[in-house]
Write a protein that holds these residues in place. Structure first.
Motif, PDB file in Angstrom:
ATOM      1  N   UNK A 299      41.700  14.913  -9.099  1.00 27.40           N
ATOM      2  CA  UNK A 299      43.158  14.687  -9.644  1.00 27.40           C
ATOM      3  C   UNK A 299      43.939  15.853 -10.144  1.00 27.40           C
ATOM      4  N   UNK A 300      43.005  16.733 -10.326  1.00 28.98           N
ATOM      5  CA  UNK A 300      43.827  17.867 -10.841  1.00 28.98           C
ATOM      6  C   UNK A 300      43.938  19.007  -9.970  1.00 28.98           C
ATOM      7  N   UNK A 301      43.254  19.158  -8.980  1.00 30.88           N
ATOM      8  CA  UNK A 301      43.175  20.189  -7.949  1.00 30.88           C
ATOM      9  C   UNK A 301      43.240  19.655  -6.482  1.00 30.88           C
ATOM     10  N   UNK A 302      42.876  20.465  -5.559  1.00 34.36           N
ATOM     11  CA  UNK A 302      43.086  20.316  -4.056  1.00 34.36           C
ATOM     12  C   UNK A 302      41.423  19.970  -3.869  1.00 34.36           C
ATOM     13  N   UNK A 303      41.088  18.856  -3.687  1.00 35.59           N
ATOM     14  CA  UNK A 303      39.657  18.625  -3.491  1.00 35.59           C
ATOM     15  C   UNK A 303      39.045  18.752  -2.234  1.00 35.59           C
ATOM     16  N   UNK A 304      40.073  18.645  -0.914  1.00 33.74           N
ATOM     17  CA  UNK A 304      39.697  19.008   0.297  1.00 33.74           C
ATOM     18  C   UNK A 304      39.499  20.643   0.381  1.00 33.74           C
ATOM     19  N   UNK A 305      40.280  21.297  -0.134  1.00 33.32           N
ATOM     20  CA  UNK A 305      40.361  22.753  -0.301  1.00 33.32           C
ATOM     21  C   UNK A 305      39.239  23.298  -0.973  1.00 33.32           C
ATOM     22  N   UNK A 306      38.758  22.538  -2.017  1.00 34.27           N
ATOM     23  CA  UNK A 306      37.509  23.004  -2.607  1.00 34.27           C
ATOM     24  C   UNK A 306      36.228  22.690  -1.587  1.00 34.27           C
ATOM     25  N   UNK A 307      36.301  21.787  -0.976  1.00 36.11           N
ATOM     26  CA  UNK A 307      35.220  21.440  -0.008  1.00 36.11           C
ATOM     27  C   UNK A 307      35.043  22.441   1.251  1.00 36.11           C
ATOM     28  N   UNK A 308      36.248  22.897   1.494  1.00 33.05           N
ATOM     29  CA  UNK A 308      36.342  24.020   2.484  1.00 33.05           C
ATOM     30  C   UNK A 308      36.053  25.421   1.964  1.00 33.05           C
ATOM     31  N   UNK A 309      36.171  25.547   0.573  1.00 30.41           N
ATOM     32  CA  UNK A 309      35.906  26.857   0.130  1.00 30.41           C
ATOM     33  C   UNK A 309      34.780  27.308   0.340  1.00 30.41           C
ATOM     34  N   UNK A 310      34.687  28.980   0.623  1.00 31.45           N
ATOM     35  CA  UNK A 310      33.225  29.350   0.881  1.00 31.45           C
ATOM     36  C   UNK A 310      33.091  30.647  -0.170  1.00 31.45           C
ATOM     37  N   UNK A 319      41.295  25.494  -7.038  1.00 30.14           N
ATOM     38  CA  UNK A 319      41.171  24.371  -8.336  1.00 30.14           C
ATOM     39  C   UNK A 319      41.846  25.089  -9.522  1.00 30.14           C
ATOM     40  N   UNK A 320      41.386  26.140 -10.096  1.00 33.56           N
ATOM     41  CA  UNK A 320      41.902  26.692 -11.498  1.00 33.56           C
ATOM     42  C   UNK A 320      43.411  27.165 -11.132  1.00 33.56           C
ATOM     43  N   UNK A 321      43.764  27.653 -10.028  1.00 37.08           N
ATOM     44  CA  UNK A 321      45.124  27.933 -10.057  1.00 37.08           C
ATOM     45  C   UNK A 321      46.009  26.796  -9.914  1.00 37.08           C
ATOM     46  N   UNK A 322      45.651  25.852  -9.376  1.00 40.58           N
ATOM     47  CA  UNK A 322      46.499  24.546  -9.325  1.00 40.58           C
ATOM     48  C   UNK A 322      46.694  23.949 -10.848  1.00 40.58           C
ATOM     49  N   UNK A 323      45.279  23.576 -11.468  1.00 45.97           N
ATOM     50  CA  UNK A 323      45.108  22.955 -12.497  1.00 45.97           C
ATOM     51  C   UNK A 323      45.877  23.787 -13.742  1.00 45.97           C
ATOM     52  N   UNK A 324      45.804  24.910 -13.536  1.00 45.41           N
ATOM     53  CA  UNK A 324      46.556  25.971 -14.621  1.00 45.41           C
ATOM     54  C   UNK A 324      48.025  26.228 -14.485  1.00 45.41           C
ATOM     55  N   UNK A 325      48.499  25.714 -13.069  1.00 43.83           N
ATOM     56  CA  UNK A 325      49.902  26.057 -12.745  1.00 43.83           C
ATOM     57  C   UNK A 325      50.349  27.529 -12.677  1.00 43.83           C
ATOM     58  N   UNK A 326      49.333  28.245 -12.055  1.00 44.33           N
ATOM     59  CA  UNK A 326      49.648  29.710 -11.616  1.00 44.33           C
ATOM     60  C   UNK A 326      50.092  29.869 -10.508  1.00 44.33           C
ATOM     61  N   UNK A 327      50.998  30.708 -10.193  1.00 47.05           N
ATOM     62  CA  UNK A 327      51.660  31.106  -8.907  1.00 47.05           C
ATOM     63  C   UNK A 327      50.733  31.415  -7.755  1.00 47.05           C
ATOM     64  N   UNK A 328      50.002  32.325  -8.264  1.00 44.84           N
ATOM     65  CA  UNK A 328      48.984  33.058  -7.315  1.00 44.84           C
ATOM     66  C   UNK A 328      47.678  32.907  -7.914  1.00 44.84           C
ATOM     67  N   UNK A 329      46.732  33.113  -6.927  1.00 41.61           N
ATOM     68  CA  UNK A 329      45.281  33.218  -7.390  1.00 41.61           C
ATOM     69  C   UNK A 329      44.973  34.567  -8.111  1.00 41.61           C
TER      70      UNK A 329
END
Length: 439
Positions: A299-310, A319-329
């Motif tokens: 709900x709060x982030x990009x789950x498919x992106x999380x699953x692909x993350x290495x 996850x954190x960038x999206x949930x916290x509304x940060x422009x960049x990592x």
């Protein structure tokens, strides 16, 4: 005169000579190069230790020349004025780090769990071990046994660690055995508790710790409360101290293997073979922790992106960038780093880092900021790995745990330092600050 076979004849002779060398000698040569490669890769320093006569290396202390913390407390800590020598068969920062939870002998005890609910509806597990629970000890810090007289230490775990991690159980048991009440403040979503709000734990989430500290202070206003953070938990602890300045109801704190600057740390993880190895392992651990709460993360982030993350960076970016509304990592990493708040720390703080830490680079250590702040003493060792610092032939002892106990005991017994902090609490009438929760 041209020899038989032309210009290639000498090479034929050389090849024939090489074929006369026994295969076993080639195997020995390969073994030698392999040992040299592994020795270099794992940064083993046992030969260096042997040459120096197993004397270890002295602890380097960085502090302000006018530091009352050093004069009143650290100057009395023999371990910080001694030398650290790694366990001989763990003479490598990588062996120490990788084998940390495998080598540490886990004490046998049972926590008493308290469920704490944060202001946003989140759930945090507080796992307690009281001094009175450790039956084999009658030791008291001040020779008394009333609740108010027994000091309390809050332990903040690392990245995906929780109260059952072997190294945490070791410090919890050690402190309780020596007369301290101890509580492990597990990160939300870890330690076997569900996510009960629209918010998950991230590398810079310090407000949960702040609420727990204020909760414990309100419940036990006469108790002297201390805190110990390890790895990412150390970053969160120092960030909390810096964010709140004088409005912190803690008497003292210890930060072990703090990564300090997550942006520099992110770059560090891409440099060498072993750093990339740690990056993948820690990234995998983060994904496994997130899978326990897939619905909330989705709900709060990009789950498919999380699953692909290495890597850690990939995971935080999805996850954190999206949930916290940060422009960049990178913006998230800057916000989450404790290094930018070091000068604001007003609580007596001991920081311990190993220069050869393979997870947290020494390039991120804020030497000048620590020297500028009279409330901080930075202790660095040449070796020790990441929250390891194994010592002794058996490797059963962790040097940083002994350092933590000695420092906190001396701070607690100080005729001026602890009393000054307690008086400050009464004057400020500390209450829980109203803070915006970014992530």
């Amino acid at each position: 005169m041209e020899t038989t076979g032309g210009s290639f004849y000498p090479y034929k002779l050389l090849f024939r000579a090489l074929t006369l060398i026994p295969v076993s000698h080639y195997l020995l040569l390969l073994l030698f190069f392999f040992i040299v490669f592994v020795y270099s890769l794992l940064e083993i320093h046992i030969l260096q230790d042997i040459i120096t006569g197993y004397g270890g290396s002295s602890v380097s202390l960085t502090y302000n020349s006018a530091s009352e913390l050093y004069t009143e407390v650290v100057s009395k800590c023999s371990l910080l004025h001694g030398r650290y020598l790694a366990t001989p068969w763990l003479s490598s920062p990588h062996l120490q780090t990788i084998l940390l939870n495998a080598v540490v002998k886990t004490p046998s005890f049972t926590y008493k769990r308290e469920i704490f609910h944060t202001s946003d509806g989140g759930t945090v597990a507080l796992d307690w071990l009281m001094s009175s629970d450790v039956s084999e000890s009658n030791f008291q810090v001040n020779g008394t046994n009333t609740v108010a007289d027994i000091p309390l230490v809050i332990v903040v775990p690392g990245l995906t660690s929780n109260s059952n991690s072997p190294y945490l159980k070791k410090i919890v048991y050690n402190m309780a055995k020596h007369g301290w009440n101890v509580v492990v403040c597990n990160h939300r979503g870890l330690g076997g508790v569900p996510l009960t709000s629209e918010c998950f734990y991230t590398a810079g989430k310090s407000d949960d710790l702040g609420e727990v500290v204020n909760h414990l202070h309100r419940r036990q206003p006469e108790t002297q409360i201390y805190a110990v953070g390890t790895s990412l938990g150390a970053n969160i602890l120092v960030k909390y101290l810096g964010e709140n300045g004088v409005n912190v109801p803690l008497v003292g704190a210890v930060a072990i293997s703090n990564p300090w600057d997550l942006l520099i740390g992110d770059r560090f993880f891409t440099r060498a073979i072993m750093q990339r190895f740690y990056n993948r392992i820690l990234g995998k651990n983060l994904k496994e922790a997130a899978r326990l709460h897939q619905e909330t993360y989705a709900r709060l982030s990009d789950w498919e992106g999380i699953e692909r993350s290495r890597t850690i960076r990939d995971f935080n970016d999805r996850s954190a960038r999206i949930a916290g509304n940060f422009d960049t990592i990178d913006a998230f990493h800057r916000w989450a780093s404790s290094v930018r708040l070091v000068t604001n720390v007003s609580v007596p703080l001991l920081c311990v880092n190993a220069i050869d830490d393979p997870v947290c680079t020494d390039e991120a250590i804020p030497w000048d900021e620590c020297r500028k702040n009279k409330n901080i003493v930075l202790a660095t060792t040449k070796h020790g790995g990441h929250i390891a610092f194994f010592e002794g032939l058996s490797g059963e002892s962790l040097w940083w745990i002994r350092v933590t106990k000695e420092f906190l005991s001396n701070l607690h017994a100080s005729p001026t330092m602890s009393k000054q902090q307690m008086q400050k609490f009464k004057e400020l009438n500390l209450v829980s600050p109203d803070k915006k929760k970014l992530v």
